[in-house]
Each structure stands twice: as structure tokens, then as C-alpha cells.
Design a protein around this motif. Structure first.
Motif, PDB file in Angstrom:
ATOM      1  N   LYS A  48     -17.924 -19.051  28.105  1.00 28.26           N
ATOM      2  CA  LYS A  48     -17.113 -17.970  28.661  1.00 28.26           C
ATOM      3  C   LYS A  48     -17.165 -17.967  30.179  1.00 28.26           C
ATOM      4  O   LYS A  48     -16.143 -17.817  30.855  1.00 28.26           O
ATOM      5  CB  LYS A  48     -17.586 -16.618  28.121  1.00 28.26           C
ATOM      6  CG  LYS A  48     -16.736 -15.444  28.582  1.00 28.26           C
ATOM      7  CD  LYS A  48     -17.196 -14.146  27.922  1.00 28.26           C
ATOM      8  CE  LYS A  48     -16.299 -12.982  28.358  1.00 28.26           C
ATOM      9  NZ  LYS A  48     -16.703 -11.718  27.704  1.00 28.26           N
ATOM     10  N   LYS A  51     -15.202 -20.967  31.681  1.00 28.83           N
ATOM     11  CA  LYS A  51     -13.755 -20.724  31.719  1.00 28.83           C
ATOM     12  C   LYS A  51     -13.405 -19.780  32.860  1.00 28.83           C
ATOM     13  O   LYS A  51     -12.428 -20.006  33.593  1.00 28.83           O
ATOM     14  CB  LYS A  51     -13.283 -20.143  30.390  1.00 28.83           C
ATOM     15  CG  LYS A  51     -11.774 -19.941  30.314  1.00 28.83           C
ATOM     16  CD  LYS A  51     -11.356 -19.345  28.987  1.00 28.83           C
ATOM     17  CE  LYS A  51      -9.831 -19.234  28.894  1.00 28.83           C
ATOM     18  NZ  LYS A  51      -9.251 -18.477  30.030  1.00 28.83           N
ATOM     19  N   TYR A  52     -14.182 -18.723  33.020  1.00 24.72           N
ATOM     20  CA  TYR A  52     -13.913 -17.778  34.109  1.00 24.72           C
ATOM     21  C   TYR A  52     -14.044 -18.472  35.464  1.00 24.72           C
ATOM     22  O   TYR A  52     -13.228 -18.247  36.369  1.00 24.72           O
ATOM     23  CB  TYR A  52     -14.873 -16.589  34.046  1.00 24.72           C
ATOM     24  CG  TYR A  52     -14.832 -15.760  35.310  1.00 24.72           C
ATOM     25  CD1 TYR A  52     -13.728 -14.959  35.595  1.00 24.72           C
ATOM     26  CD2 TYR A  52     -15.862 -15.831  36.248  1.00 24.72           C
ATOM     27  CE1 TYR A  52     -13.654 -14.239  36.770  1.00 24.72           C
ATOM     28  CE2 TYR A  52     -15.795 -15.114  37.421  1.00 24.72           C
ATOM     29  CZ  TYR A  52     -14.695 -14.321  37.689  1.00 24.72           C
ATOM     30  OH  TYR A  52     -14.627 -13.614  38.860  1.00 24.72           O
ATOM     31  N   TYR A  53     -15.067 -19.325  35.618  1.00 22.24           N
ATOM     32  CA  TYR A  53     -15.307 -20.021  36.888  1.00 22.24           C
ATOM     33  C   TYR A  53     -14.120 -20.922  37.239  1.00 22.24           C
ATOM     34  O   TYR A  53     -13.687 -20.968  38.402  1.00 22.24           O
ATOM     35  CB  TYR A  53     -16.586 -20.841  36.785  1.00 22.24           C
ATOM     36  CG  TYR A  53     -17.004 -21.504  38.076  1.00 22.24           C
ATOM     37  CD1 TYR A  53     -17.053 -20.804  39.276  1.00 22.24           C
ATOM     38  CD2 TYR A  53     -17.361 -22.853  38.094  1.00 22.24           C
ATOM     39  CE1 TYR A  53     -17.440 -21.413  40.461  1.00 22.24           C
ATOM     40  CE2 TYR A  53     -17.764 -23.471  39.269  1.00 22.24           C
ATOM     41  CZ  TYR A  53     -17.793 -22.752  40.448  1.00 22.24           C
ATOM     42  OH  TYR A  53     -18.184 -23.366  41.620  1.00 22.24           O
ATOM     43  N   ASP A  55     -11.025 -20.463  36.276  1.00 22.70           N
ATOM     44  CA  ASP A  55      -9.922 -19.562  36.641  1.00 22.70           C
ATOM     45  C   ASP A  55     -10.109 -19.017  38.065  1.00 22.70           C
ATOM     46  O   ASP A  55      -9.137 -18.873  38.810  1.00 22.70           O
ATOM     47  CB  ASP A  55      -9.844 -18.394  35.650  1.00 22.70           C
ATOM     48  CG  ASP A  55      -9.390 -18.836  34.269  1.00 22.70           C
ATOM     49  OD1 ASP A  55      -8.803 -19.928  34.161  1.00 22.70           O
ATOM     50  OD2 ASP A  55      -9.636 -18.090  33.297  1.00 22.70           O
ATOM     51  N   LEU A  56     -11.357 -18.720  38.412  1.00 18.19           N
ATOM     52  CA  LEU A  56     -11.645 -18.197  39.753  1.00 18.19           C
ATOM     53  C   LEU A  56     -11.298 -19.225  40.823  1.00 18.19           C
ATOM     54  O   LEU A  56     -10.704 -18.891  41.858  1.00 18.19           O
ATOM     55  CB  LEU A  56     -13.129 -17.818  39.842  1.00 18.19           C
ATOM     56  CG  LEU A  56     -13.600 -17.201  41.158  1.00 18.19           C
ATOM     57  CD1 LEU A  56     -12.980 -15.822  41.360  1.00 18.19           C
ATOM     58  CD2 LEU A  56     -15.133 -17.099  41.183  1.00 18.19           C
ATOM     59  N   ALA A 102     -18.166 -12.796  34.519  1.00 17.14           N
ATOM     60  CA  ALA A 102     -17.409 -13.094  33.308  1.00 17.14           C
ATOM     61  C   ALA A 102     -17.546 -11.987  32.261  1.00 17.14           C
ATOM     62  O   ALA A 102     -16.656 -11.795  31.427  1.00 17.14           O
ATOM     63  CB  ALA A 102     -17.884 -14.427  32.720  1.00 17.14           C
ATOM     64  N   GLU A 105     -16.549  -6.203  34.072  1.00 16.49           N
ATOM     65  CA  GLU A 105     -15.301  -6.064  34.828  1.00 16.49           C
ATOM     66  C   GLU A 105     -15.522  -5.440  36.200  1.00 16.49           C
ATOM     67  O   GLU A 105     -14.944  -5.886  37.202  1.00 16.49           O
ATOM     68  CB  GLU A 105     -14.295  -5.228  34.036  1.00 16.49           C
ATOM     69  CG  GLU A 105     -12.945  -5.103  34.731  1.00 16.49           C
ATOM     70  CD  GLU A 105     -11.944  -4.301  33.916  1.00 16.49           C
ATOM     71  OE1 GLU A 105     -10.820  -4.117  34.402  1.00 16.49           O
ATOM     72  OE2 GLU A 105     -12.307  -3.859  32.804  1.00 16.49           O
ATOM     73  N   ARG A 108     -17.166  -7.887  38.453  1.00 16.52           N
ATOM     74  CA  ARG A 108     -16.198  -8.917  38.800  1.00 16.52           C
ATOM     75  C   ARG A 108     -15.264  -8.441  39.910  1.00 16.52           C
ATOM     76  O   ARG A 108     -15.007  -9.169  40.883  1.00 16.52           O
ATOM     77  CB  ARG A 108     -15.384  -9.303  37.559  1.00 16.52           C
ATOM     78  CG  ARG A 108     -14.305 -10.347  37.840  1.00 16.52           C
ATOM     79  CD  ARG A 108     -13.726 -10.913  36.564  1.00 16.52           C
ATOM     80  NE  ARG A 108     -13.046  -9.920  35.744  1.00 16.52           N
ATOM     81  CZ  ARG A 108     -13.498  -9.456  34.586  1.00 16.52           C
ATOM     82  NH1 ARG A 108     -14.651  -9.885  34.096  1.00 16.52           N
ATOM     83  NH2 ARG A 108     -12.820  -8.549  33.897  1.00 16.52           N
ATOM     84  N   GLU A 112     -14.974 -10.261  43.503  1.00 17.18           N
ATOM     85  CA  GLU A 112     -13.671 -10.866  43.794  1.00 17.18           C
ATOM     86  C   GLU A 112     -13.026 -10.189  45.001  1.00 17.18           C
ATOM     87  O   GLU A 112     -12.280 -10.814  45.756  1.00 17.18           O
ATOM     88  CB  GLU A 112     -12.753 -10.794  42.575  1.00 17.18           C
ATOM     89  CG  GLU A 112     -13.065 -11.817  41.513  1.00 17.18           C
ATOM     90  CD  GLU A 112     -11.901 -12.065  40.571  1.00 17.18           C
ATOM     91  OE1 GLU A 112     -10.750 -11.773  40.957  1.00 17.18           O
ATOM     92  OE2 GLU A 112     -12.147 -12.565  39.459  1.00 17.18           O
TER      93      GLU A 112
END
Length: 253
Positions: A48, A51-53, A55-56, A102, A105, A108, A112
Motif C-alpha cells: 500500500k 503504491k502511494y509513494y 503516486d506521490l 499511506a 489522511e 498525509r 503533502e
């Protein structure tokens, strides 16, 4: 009796799950794999988080992400210089933050937001460093544990002006030595030429000497680099021979 025992066991299991911190219930059981690409240390991520990394990195493609293992967090900036990319801001982020980003929220959004604000200042930082004449090897940011970021620039020591003046002086000295060498024996001339080549080869190493300047904001980093450039220009633009002019030298020693 058996049904009572089963009830107690299931209740105990449920209770232990409820009392765990967010994400803790899977910390020991979630499979993690080593991350390929630009890393410091040997960071690992869950599927998980991986995948997030990815996308980032796509979301902020104008930045150069480097994933740091938890045991290298304190030393990451010292190693950032080997990822020379003066055209992009390097982002040092550790594996634990990616895992939590990840899952959480709010966490994150917090980090971000820091990345997004820093991304907006890339052009300003890059242009300012270039206008100062700084020989930038790389510059970037490190995401800290307390919800802040620190910024850094890795500069090659010595200015272009210093290098030009030193090369000019060295060229003049070489020409003088050549004239004197013609009067000497061929063997002496060959030895001198060999020594001259070795001296020049050795001198190239100094171009890779670096200094890392850190700050808590982009504006502060620009100021600190400016202060460093001003000081280094005064101290370094003179050759060693020029620095001796005006000094008191004791010739009787």
C-alpha cells in the motif's frame, strides 16, 4: 462451558485489537519489500505504501524524491550530495512517513502541504543560487518528524573567478618553467613535465570538495548561501601568492 470459553477468548482478541494505535495491528505482520531506485540505506515499504509513494512521485514530478531508511534519517543530508541533480529539488523522506501518509489522511495532507509549498519555491531558489554564481551540486529539502521541513544546498567549494585566476597564474608559471627547462638536460625536462602532469591531475580532486548549507526556509537558505558566497569570494579569489602580499614574513627563521 465451552461456549463461555470461546466468548472470553474472542472478547480478549477484540479488546487487544481496539487498544492498538492506528496501523499498529499490522506492523509486525504486513509484508514489506525493499525499495528500488534512489534510496539512502535500505528502506522497505508495504504494498500500500509503495503504491502511494509512486503516486506521490508522479504528483510532484518536478521534484526528485529519495527514500531514506529509518536508521539513516539523521545522516541523510550528509549523503544527499551524491544525488547530483541541480535542476530539481531533492526531497528526502523516510520510510516511516510514507507508511503513515499511506494510512492516515490528516497526516498525509499535512506533509503533502509542506511538499506543495516547497515546490512553489523551486524556481526562486534555483534562480537565486544561479545568479549568485554558486556552483550547485544539488539542493533540496528534508521532511522532519515534527511536521516541518529543513532545506539545504550542496555547493562545490571555490568560485569560477578563483579557478580562472589560479589557472592563469599556473599557466604563467608553467611558461616560465618551460623556458628554464630548455636550458636543462633532456632528462630534467622530462622529469619536470611528468611532475607537471601529476600536479594538474591532482588538482582536479579539489573541484569535488563540497560544503552543505542548511536552513529552516527557502528564504533563509538563499541568504545563508549569499553570505557564504560573499565570504568565499573575498577569501578564495586570491591565489596563495597574492595572500602573502602585505604580510610580515620573518626571513631570519
Amino acid at each position: 462451558m465451552s461456549s463461555i470459553s470461546n466468548y472470553v477468548n474472542s472478547a480478549a482478541t477484540y479488546g487487544s485489537s481496539v487498544n492498538r494505535a492506528p496501523g499498529e495491528e499490522n506492523s509486525s505482520s504486513v509484508k514489506k519489500t525493499k525499495v528500488r531506485g534512489k534510496t539512502i540505506g535500505e528502506p522497505e515499504l508495504s504494498d500500500k505504501a509503495s503504491k502511494y509513494y509512486e503516486d506521490l512521485k508522479k504528483k510532484y514530478s518536478n521534484m526528485d524524491f529519495i527514500l531514506v531508511s529509518r536508521d539513516q534519517k539523521e545522516f541523510a543530508k550528509a549523503q544527499a550530495g551524491k544525488f547530483a541533480n541541480p535542476g530539481k529539488m531533492v526531497v528526502l523522506i523516510d520510510e516511516d512517513k510514507i507508511e503513515k501518509m499511506a494510512e492516515d489522511e490528516n497526516y498525509r495532507k499535512q506533509y503533502e502541504g509542506i511538499i506543495a509549498r516547497s515546490a512553489s519555491g523551486i524556481s526562486k531558489l534555483g534562480n537565486s543560487l544561479s545568479n549568485m554564481g554558486a556552483k550547485v551540486k544539488t539542493f533540496g529539502m528534508k521532511l522532519n518528524d515534527n511536521g516541518t521541513a529543513s532545506f539545504f544546498a550542496v555547493l562545490k567549494k571555490g568560485s569560477d573567478a578563483q579557478k580562472a585566476r589560479i589557472e592563469k597564474k599556473a599557466s604563467e608559471k608553467r611558461e616560465t618553467r618551460r623556458t628554464e627547462a630548455r636550458k636543462a638536460k633532456r632528462k630534467e625536462r622530462e622529469e619536470w613535465l611528468e611532475k607537471s602532469r601529476n600536479d594538474r591531475d591532482t588538482g582536479k580532486v579539489h573541484d569535488e570538495d563540497t560544503v552543505t548549507i542548511s536552513a529552516s526556509s527557502i528564504d533563509e537558505l538563499i541568504k545563508r548561501v549569499g553570505d557564504y558566497m560573499q565570504t568565499s569570494t573575498i577569501n578564495d579569489v586570491q591565489t596563495e601568492d597574492e595572500k602573502l602580499v602585505g604580510r610580515n614574513v620573518n626571513f631570519t627563521a
